[in-house]
Design a protein around this motif. Structure first.
Motif, PDB file in Angstrom:
ATOM      1  N   ILE A   1       0.833  -1.210   0.000  1.00 29.16           N
ATOM      2  CA  ILE A   1       0.000   0.000   0.000  1.00 29.16           C
ATOM      3  C   ILE A   1       0.866   1.258   0.000  1.00 29.16           C
ATOM      4  O   ILE A   1       0.618   2.182  -0.769  1.00 29.16           O
ATOM      5  N   GLY A   2       1.876   1.288   0.860  1.00 31.50           N
ATOM      6  CA  GLY A   2       2.727   2.471   0.972  1.00 31.50           C
ATOM      7  C   GLY A   2       3.719   2.626  -0.159  1.00 31.50           C
ATOM      8  O   GLY A   2       4.194   3.731  -0.426  1.00 31.50           O
ATOM      9  N   GLY A   3       4.037   1.551  -0.825  1.00 28.72           N
ATOM     10  CA  GLY A   3       5.051   1.596  -1.873  1.00 28.72           C
ATOM     11  C   GLY A   3       4.484   1.564  -3.274  1.00 28.72           C
ATOM     12  O   GLY A   3       5.184   1.209  -4.217  1.00 28.72           O
ATOM     13  N   PHE A   4       3.208   1.920  -3.408  1.00 32.95           N
ATOM     14  CA  PHE A   4       2.557   1.988  -4.718  1.00 32.95           C
ATOM     15  C   PHE A   4       2.649   0.669  -5.492  1.00 32.95           C
ATOM     16  O   PHE A   4       2.942   0.646  -6.686  1.00 32.95           O
ATOM     17  N   GLY A   5       2.443  -0.438  -4.789  1.00 33.23           N
ATOM     18  CA  GLY A   5       2.421  -1.740  -5.446  1.00 33.23           C
ATOM     19  C   GLY A   5       3.752  -2.456  -5.505  1.00 33.23           C
ATOM     20  O   GLY A   5       3.824  -3.557  -6.049  1.00 33.23           O
ATOM     21  N   SER A   6       4.797  -1.866  -4.951  1.00 31.68           N
ATOM     22  CA  SER A   6       6.111  -2.511  -5.015  1.00 31.68           C
ATOM     23  C   SER A   6       6.131  -3.818  -4.215  1.00 31.68           C
ATOM     24  O   SER A   6       6.867  -4.740  -4.555  1.00 31.68           O
ATOM     25  N   GLY A   7       5.331  -3.909  -3.162  1.00 33.07           N
ATOM     26  CA  GLY A   7       5.252  -5.136  -2.381  1.00 33.07           C
ATOM     27  C   GLY A   7       4.673  -6.278  -3.185  1.00 33.07           C
ATOM     28  O   GLY A   7       5.096  -7.423  -3.059  1.00 33.07           O
ATOM     29  N   LEU A   8       3.689  -5.975  -4.030  1.00 33.93           N
ATOM     30  CA  LEU A   8       3.091  -6.997  -4.888  1.00 33.93           C
ATOM     31  C   LEU A   8       4.121  -7.528  -5.884  1.00 33.93           C
ATOM     32  O   LEU A   8       4.233  -8.734  -6.094  1.00 33.93           O
ATOM     33  N   LEU A   9       4.872  -6.637  -6.462  1.00 31.69           N
ATOM     34  CA  LEU A   9       5.925  -7.046  -7.393  1.00 31.69           C
ATOM     35  C   LEU A   9       6.978  -7.885  -6.672  1.00 31.69           C
ATOM     36  O   LEU A   9       7.417  -8.925  -7.185  1.00 31.69           O
ATOM     37  N   ALA A  10       7.369  -7.472  -5.469  1.00 33.76           N
ATOM     38  CA  ALA A  10       8.355  -8.221  -4.694  1.00 33.76           C
ATOM     39  C   ALA A  10       7.825  -9.608  -4.335  1.00 33.76           C
ATOM     40  O   ALA A  10       8.573 -10.588  -4.348  1.00 33.76           O
ATOM     41  N   TYR A  11       6.516  -9.708  -4.025  1.00 32.75           N
ATOM     42  CA  TYR A  11       5.925 -11.010  -3.689  1.00 32.75           C
ATOM     43  C   TYR A  11       5.960 -11.943  -4.898  1.00 32.75           C
ATOM     44  O   TYR A  11       6.290 -13.119  -4.767  1.00 32.75           O
ATOM     45  N   ILE A  12       5.626 -11.425  -6.051  1.00 38.29           N
ATOM     46  CA  ILE A  12       5.634 -12.243  -7.266  1.00 38.29           C
ATOM     47  C   ILE A  12       7.052 -12.737  -7.568  1.00 38.29           C
ATOM     48  O   ILE A  12       7.253 -13.907  -7.885  1.00 38.29           O
ATOM     49  N   VAL A  13       8.022 -11.845  -7.437  1.00 34.16           N
ATOM     50  CA  VAL A  13       9.417 -12.233  -7.675  1.00 34.16           C
ATOM     51  C   VAL A  13       9.850 -13.298  -6.655  1.00 34.16           C
ATOM     52  O   VAL A  13      10.472 -14.299  -7.022  1.00 34.16           O
ATOM     53  N   ALA A  14       9.486 -13.097  -5.388  1.00 36.14           N
ATOM     54  CA  ALA A  14       9.852 -14.063  -4.350  1.00 36.14           C
ATOM     55  C   ALA A  14       9.182 -15.412  -4.587  1.00 36.14           C
ATOM     56  O   ALA A  14       9.795 -16.453  -4.367  1.00 36.14           O
ATOM     57  N   ALA A  15       7.934 -15.407  -5.056  1.00 34.67           N
ATOM     58  CA  ALA A  15       7.221 -16.658  -5.326  1.00 34.67           C
ATOM     59  C   ALA A  15       7.888 -17.441  -6.456  1.00 34.67           C
ATOM     60  O   ALA A  15       7.846 -18.672  -6.472  1.00 34.67           O
ATOM     61  N   VAL A  16       8.492 -16.737  -7.386  1.00 35.06           N
ATOM     62  CA  VAL A  16       9.161 -17.395  -8.515  1.00 35.06           C
ATOM     63  C   VAL A  16      10.555 -17.876  -8.107  1.00 35.06           C
ATOM     64  O   VAL A  16      10.965 -18.982  -8.464  1.00 35.06           O
ATOM     65  N   ILE A  17      11.270 -17.074  -7.318  1.00 39.98           N
ATOM     66  CA  ILE A  17      12.664 -17.374  -6.989  1.00 39.98           C
ATOM     67  C   ILE A  17      12.809 -18.383  -5.850  1.00 39.98           C
ATOM     68  O   ILE A  17      13.643 -19.281  -5.926  1.00 39.98           O
ATOM     69  N   ILE A  18      12.027 -18.234  -4.786  1.00 38.14           N
ATOM     70  CA  ILE A  18      12.181 -19.092  -3.601  1.00 38.14           C
ATOM     71  C   ILE A  18      11.592 -20.479  -3.914  1.00 38.14           C
ATOM     72  O   ILE A  18      10.439 -20.594  -4.299  1.00 38.14           O
ATOM     73  N   PRO A  19      12.391 -21.525  -3.725  1.00 39.28           N
ATOM     74  CA  PRO A  19      11.891 -22.876  -4.017  1.00 39.28           C
ATOM     75  C   PRO A  19      10.830 -23.315  -3.005  1.00 39.28           C
ATOM     76  O   PRO A  19      10.843 -22.898  -1.849  1.00 39.28           O
ATOM     77  N   GLU A  20       9.941 -24.203  -3.446  1.00 30.90           N
ATOM     78  CA  GLU A  20       8.884 -24.717  -2.571  1.00 30.90           C
ATOM     79  C   GLU A  20       9.432 -25.834  -1.692  1.00 30.90           C
ATOM     80  O   GLU A  20      10.348 -26.565  -2.087  1.00 30.90           O
ATOM     81  N   GLU A  21       8.865 -25.939  -0.511  1.00 29.13           N
ATOM     82  CA  GLU A  21       9.250 -26.992   0.433  1.00 29.13           C
ATOM     83  C   GLU A  21       8.975 -28.357  -0.191  1.00 29.13           C
ATOM     84  O   GLU A  21       7.959 -28.559  -0.837  1.00 29.13           O
ATOM     85  N   PHE A  22       9.888 -29.278  -0.007  1.00 22.45           N
ATOM     86  CA  PHE A  22       9.721 -30.614  -0.590  1.00 22.45           C
ATOM     87  C   PHE A  22       9.446 -31.648   0.457  1.00 22.45           C
ATOM     88  O   PHE A  22       9.489 -31.481   1.581  1.00 22.45           O
TER      89      PHE A  22
END
Length: 63
Positions: A42-63
């Motif tokens: 909210i405070g960063g004009f959507g930058s958190g949403l972009l960071a979440y999407i990048v993190a979801a792609v980069i961080i591997p899922e628990e196996f």
């Protein structure tokens, strides 16, 4: 001793498990991580949403 790794959580997730994984990694309640993420979005004009999407792609899922 097992190596400590940042992974997306399968058990503690709302969308992709990014906040749950970060919370487990730092031993913090994932709700606090989620609140920080919402404030950043909210405070960063959507930058958190972009960071979440990048993190979801980069961080591997628990196996």
């Amino acid at each position: 001793m097992e190596e400590k790794r940042l992974i997306r959580s399968r058990t503690n997730k709302m969308i992709c498990g990014v906040c749950g994984g970060i919370g487990e990694y730092f031993h913090i309640d994932p709700t606090i991580i989620r609140l920080i993420w919402v404030i950043l979005t909210i405070g960063g004009f959507g930058s958190g949403l972009l960071a979440y999407i990048v993190a979801a792609v980069i961080i591997p899922e628990e196996f």
